[in-house]
Design a protein around this motif. Structure first.
Motif, short mmCIF file in Angstrom:
data_model
loop_
_atom_site.label_atom_id
_atom_site.label_comp_id
_atom_site.label_asym_id
_atom_site.label_seq_id
_atom_site.Cartn_x
_atom_site.Cartn_y
_atom_site.Cartn_z
N MET A 14 -43.89 -71.75 31.07
CA MET A 14 -43.06 -71.37 32.22
C MET A 14 -43.54 -70.04 32.81
O MET A 14 -43.65 -69.90 34.03
N ARG A 15 -43.85 -69.08 31.96
CA ARG A 15 -44.37 -67.80 32.45
C ARG A 15 -45.67 -68.00 33.22
O ARG A 15 -45.89 -67.39 34.26
N ALA A 16 -46.54 -68.86 32.69
CA ALA A 16 -47.81 -69.13 33.37
C ALA A 16 -47.58 -69.79 34.72
O ALA A 16 -48.24 -69.44 35.71
N THR A 17 -46.64 -70.72 34.79
CA THR A 17 -46.33 -71.40 36.04
C THR A 17 -45.77 -70.42 37.06
O THR A 17 -46.17 -70.42 38.23
N ILE A 18 -44.85 -69.58 36.63
CA ILE A 18 -44.26 -68.58 37.53
C ILE A 18 -45.33 -67.61 38.01
O ILE A 18 -45.41 -67.31 39.21
N ASN A 19 -46.16 -67.13 37.11
CA ASN A 19 -47.23 -66.22 37.50
C ASN A 19 -48.17 -66.87 38.50
O ASN A 19 -48.59 -66.24 39.48
N GLN A 20 -48.51 -68.13 38.28
CA GLN A 20 -49.40 -68.85 39.19
C GLN A 20 -48.77 -68.92 40.59
O GLN A 20 -49.45 -68.68 41.58
N LYS A 21 -47.49 -69.23 40.66
CA LYS A 21 -46.79 -69.30 41.95
C LYS A 21 -46.76 -67.92 42.62
O LYS A 21 -46.94 -67.82 43.83
N LEU A 22 -46.51 -66.89 41.83
CA LEU A 22 -46.49 -65.54 42.39
C LEU A 22 -47.84 -65.18 42.98
O LEU A 22 -47.92 -64.60 44.06
N VAL A 23 -48.91 -65.55 42.29
CA VAL A 23 -50.27 -65.26 42.77
C VAL A 23 -50.58 -66.09 44.01
O VAL A 23 -51.05 -65.56 45.03
N GLU A 24 -50.31 -67.39 43.95
CA GLU A 24 -50.64 -68.30 45.05
C GLU A 24 -49.97 -67.90 46.36
O GLU A 24 -50.55 -68.02 47.42
N THR A 25 -48.74 -67.45 46.26
CA THR A 25 -47.98 -67.11 47.47
C THR A 25 -48.21 -65.69 47.96
O THR A 25 -47.76 -65.32 49.04
N GLY A 26 -48.90 -64.88 47.14
CA GLY A 26 -49.11 -63.49 47.50
C GLY A 26 -47.95 -62.59 47.11
O GLY A 26 -47.99 -61.38 47.32
N GLU A 27 -46.90 -63.18 46.53
CA GLU A 27 -45.72 -62.40 46.15
C GLU A 27 -46.04 -61.41 45.03
O GLU A 27 -45.49 -60.31 45.00
N ARG A 28 -46.96 -61.76 44.16
CA ARG A 28 -47.31 -60.85 43.05
C ARG A 28 -47.86 -59.53 43.60
O ARG A 28 -47.47 -58.45 43.16
N GLU A 29 -48.74 -59.61 44.58
CA GLU A 29 -49.30 -58.40 45.19
C GLU A 29 -48.23 -57.61 45.92
O GLU A 29 -48.22 -56.38 45.86
N ARG A 30 -47.32 -58.31 46.60
CA ARG A 30 -46.23 -57.61 47.30
C ARG A 30 -45.33 -56.89 46.29
O ARG A 30 -44.90 -55.76 46.54
N LEU A 31 -45.04 -57.54 45.17
CA LEU A 31 -44.22 -56.91 44.14
C LEU A 31 -44.93 -55.70 43.52
O LEU A 31 -44.30 -54.68 43.25
N LYS A 32 -46.23 -55.83 43.29
CA LYS A 32 -47.00 -54.71 42.74
C LYS A 32 -46.99 -53.52 43.70
O LYS A 32 -46.83 -52.37 43.28
N GLU A 33 -47.11 -53.80 44.98
CA GLU A 33 -47.10 -52.73 45.98
C GLU A 33 -45.72 -52.08 46.05
O GLU A 33 -45.60 -50.85 46.14
N LEU A 34 -44.66 -52.89 45.99
CA LEU A 34 -43.30 -52.36 45.97
C LEU A 34 -43.11 -51.46 44.75
O LEU A 34 -42.56 -50.36 44.85
N LEU A 35 -43.58 -51.92 43.60
CA LEU A 35 -43.46 -51.12 42.37
C LEU A 35 -44.20 -49.79 42.51
O LEU A 35 -43.66 -48.74 42.18
N ARG A 36 -45.43 -49.83 43.01
CA ARG A 36 -46.19 -48.60 43.22
C ARG A 36 -45.42 -47.62 44.10
O ARG A 36 -45.29 -46.43 43.79
N THR A 37 -44.89 -48.13 45.20
CA THR A 37 -44.15 -47.29 46.15
C THR A 37 -42.92 -46.68 45.48
O THR A 37 -42.68 -45.48 45.60
N ARG A 38 -42.14 -47.50 44.79
CA ARG A 38 -40.92 -47.00 44.14
C ARG A 38 -41.24 -45.98 43.05
O ARG A 38 -40.51 -45.00 42.89
N LEU A 39 -42.31 -46.19 42.31
CA LEU A 39 -42.67 -45.25 41.25
C LEU A 39 -43.12 -43.91 41.81
O LEU A 39 -42.83 -42.86 41.23
N VAL A 40 -43.80 -43.94 42.93
CA VAL A 40 -44.19 -42.68 43.58
C VAL A 40 -42.94 -41.98 44.11
O VAL A 40 -42.76 -40.78 43.93
#
Length: 103
Positions: A14-40
């Protein structure tokens, strides 16, 4: 015991499937960018940078490897992430998953 092993396998799938969907849709990168912004924004990055400097000063530059530094700062870095940042990311992931019909 077999049920526990099966559960672990299903969870990993399930984790692999979710991660694949996050990558395919570009949501993973958007979440990473949001995290970077919030941490700064919350000063997390500056706190961790100061902690790294302290470690290097204590041990001496010639006695610290990158691997040593990472091993020492990782637990502190995780602990310093504010709860509101974790909650915001979790909510974004939940919203994403609720919009996916094939997971």
């Amino acid at each position: 015991m077999a049920d526990l092993q099966e559960r672990k396998i299903k969870d990993a799938q399930m984790r692999a499937t979710i991660n694949q969907k996050l990558v395919e849709t570009g949501e993973r990168e958007r979440l990473k960018e949001l995290l970077r912004t919030r941490l700064v924004e919350c000063g997390w990055r500056d706190q961790l940078k100061a902690h790294c400097k302290d470690i290097v000063q204590q041990k001496g530059l010639e006695h610290v490897t990158v691997d040593d530094l990472v091993a020492e700062i990782t637990p502190k870095g995780r602990a310093l992430v504010p709860d509101n940042v974790k909650k915001e990311l979790l909510q974004r992931i939940r919203t994403f998953l609720s919009q996916q019909s094939n997971i």
